[in-house]
Structures are given as C-alpha cells and as structure tokens.
Design a protein around this motif. Structure first.
Motif, PDB file in Angstrom:
ATOM      1  N   ASP A 143      -0.735  -3.908  -6.372  1.00 59.43           N
ATOM      2  CA  ASP A 143      -1.737  -3.071  -6.503  1.00 59.43           C
ATOM      3  C   ASP A 143      -3.048  -3.724  -5.754  1.00 59.43           C
ATOM      4  O   ASP A 143      -3.890  -3.058  -5.143  1.00 59.43           O
ATOM      5  N   CYS A 144      -3.279  -5.114  -6.151  1.00 53.93           N
ATOM      6  CA  CYS A 144      -4.334  -5.639  -5.505  1.00 53.93           C
ATOM      7  C   CYS A 144      -4.093  -6.369  -4.143  1.00 53.93           C
ATOM      8  O   CYS A 144      -5.095  -6.874  -3.533  1.00 53.93           O
TER       9      CYS A 144
ATOM     10  N   LYS B 112       0.625  -1.220   0.044  1.00 46.96           N
ATOM     11  CA  LYS B 112      -0.024  -0.032  -0.044  1.00 46.96           C
ATOM     12  C   LYS B 112       0.921   1.249   0.003  1.00 46.96           C
ATOM     13  O   LYS B 112       0.437   2.328  -0.279  1.00 46.96           O
TER      14      LYS B 112
ATOM     15  N   LEU C 239       1.847  -7.087 -10.801  1.00 50.15           N
ATOM     16  CA  LEU C 239       1.408  -5.948 -10.396  1.00 50.15           C
ATOM     17  C   LEU C 239       0.110  -6.360  -9.465  1.00 50.15           C
ATOM     18  O   LEU C 239      -0.215  -5.518  -8.621  1.00 50.15           O
TER      19      LEU C 239
ATOM     20  N   GLU D  28       6.067   2.365  -5.373  1.00 50.92           N
ATOM     21  CA  GLU D  28       6.367   2.665  -6.884  1.00 50.92           C
ATOM     22  C   GLU D  28       7.586   1.855  -7.232  1.00 50.92           C
ATOM     23  O   GLU D  28       7.378   1.297  -8.503  1.00 50.92           O
TER      24      GLU D  28
ATOM     25  N   ARG E  18       6.281  -1.467  -7.956  1.00 50.47           N
ATOM     26  CA  ARG E  18       5.410  -1.598  -9.308  1.00 50.47           C
ATOM     27  C   ARG E  18       6.224  -1.419 -10.570  1.00 50.47           C
ATOM     28  O   ARG E  18       6.124  -2.312 -11.420  1.00 50.47           O
TER      29      ARG E  18
END
Length: 245
Positions: free
Chosen positions: A79-80, A51, A75, A60, A63
């Motif tokens: 992200d999830c 998060k 990802l 970042e 990512r």
C-alpha cells in the motif's frame, strides 16, 4: 538479423526476431550494446505492481498475501510502497513464497507473473548459470511482454501496453535482447552478467554530487573537470610512498 543468426550458432538456441537493435560506433568500428540497469527495472516493476496495473492485474492479490502474514510481504510494502528502490524488497514482492500463497488463493495469473519476473531476475543476478539457461530464464517474461502487442495494428500503443508503462515495457525487452546479442560480440561468447550494469557509473556520479557546494544536486561540466582533478591529486597523495617522510 546477423546478430540473431550468430547468437543461435554460438549457443544452440532457436532463431527469433530481435526487438532491440544495437548501435554502431564509427570511431571504434564496432556495434555497441546499451541497456538500463536490471535492478532499476526490477524495482520499477515492483512499484507498478504494488500500485496495480501490470498485465491489467490489481494489487489485491498481493494485499491478500500480506494480510495473511505467512510471508515476508507486508501491507506497507504494497500500500505504501516502502523502500521503492530496494532490490531485496522487490524480490520479496515477487518471491516464491508469495507466488505459492497466490496459487493457494486461486490467483493464478498473479502467481505466474511473479514466477516470470523472478526467473528473469535470477538470470540477471545469479552467478554460475550457463548462457543458454540464462536466455531460457528470461524468455518467459519476454514472451509475456511481446504477446501483449500487435505491431500490425493502428494506432500503436500509447502510454501503456497491457498495463505496463511503455518505457518499462521497451526497457525490459531491450535489456533481454541486448544481453543475448552481447554473447555474439564477446570473443569467448560468455561474460559476467552482473558486470553489464550502469550501477558503477551511477554510484560515481552520486558521489560527485556530494561535492557540489551549491546544493543543486547536479554537477556542471566545468565543475566535473575540477572534481576529477581534485580526485586524481588526492589519489596521487595517498599512493605516494614518501608522503610521511
């Protein structure tokens, strides 16, 4: 301070101030050490890191590594936050491969965080490591956490300490110190590090909830006794050598 001095005499390390203080059980006349299961701490670190926020760092860098598709990190994991309670996914998040890609990308701070957490987990999970080496593997993460707070300043930290949720920050340091103190309490000054876990109890109570016909997910103290009685009866029946006669 007694624990600190005794520990250093057992394993030959430098004395340092302990953040965690063990409780004392009057009925047993002995100190008792408690901490949160390491796997929970690891997955909690991974979720917060995904998060963004640990050490004030964003997600970042993770990512970027995930987009490169050069590691097992995807990802979706970032992200999830897929499989939030899975240790293997958390290991992937802080893996050496991810750290290597971060260093190539110039994200040194994020890479060092991965290294510290990965070494801490190695001390928590790997078999056959000497006690002194385990403590050294945990020390970098402990130093990182302790360096981010000054207890002489007012007001004290609130919900977060350098991006770490206060509960997680305290739990990690307490776990590291508690397992160091435990060496001084064990007569042989060594123990199975994976045995010091709450996972067995959690699994046991998780299984009990399957018998809760109310569907509440929580077993009452009265129902708990009934389930234990049923379990013992079934066990006696299974172990009875004359049950088929």
């Amino acid at each position: 301070m007694w624990n600190t001095v005794h520990i250093t005499s057992c394993i030959g390390l430098q004395e340092e101030e302990q953040f965690y203080v063990s409780s004392y059980r009057e009925s047993r006349k002995q100190p008792e050490v408690n901490c949160i299961d390491s796997s929970h701490l690891l997955t909690r670190m991974r979720r917060k890191s995904a998060k963004g926020g640990l050490d004030g760092l964003t997600n970042e860098s993770w990512r970027t590594v995930a987009k490169s598709k050069k590691t097992a990190l995807s990802l979706g994991m970032v992200d999830c936050i897929l499989e939030p309670m899975t240790v293997s996914v958390a290991n992937t998040h802080f893996s050496q491969a991810v750290e290597h890609e971060m260093r190539l990308n110039g994200d040194t701070k994020e890479a060092e965080l991965c290294e510290d957490i990965r070494k801490w987990w190695l001390a928590e999970d790997e078999a056959g490591i000497p006690a002194e080496q385990r403590i050294e593997l945990r020390s970098k993460l402990r130093s990182r956490l302790m360096s981010s707070v000054d207890f002489s300043k007012f007001p004290p930290p609130g919900m977060f300490i350098n991006g770490w949720p206060t509960q997680l920050w305290e739990a990690v340091i307490a776990s590291i110190d508690a397992k160091k103190i435990l060496y001084s309490l064990v007569p042989t000054h060594k123990y199975n590090v994976r045995a010091f876990s709450s996972m067995m109890g959690e699994t046991f109570f998780s299984e009990l909830t399957l018998y809760d016909r109310r569907g509440q997910g929580t077993v009452t103290s009265r129902a708990f006794g009934q389930y234990i009685d049923t379990t013992i009866e079934k066990l006696h029946m299974r172990l009875d050598p004359e049950r088929y006669l």
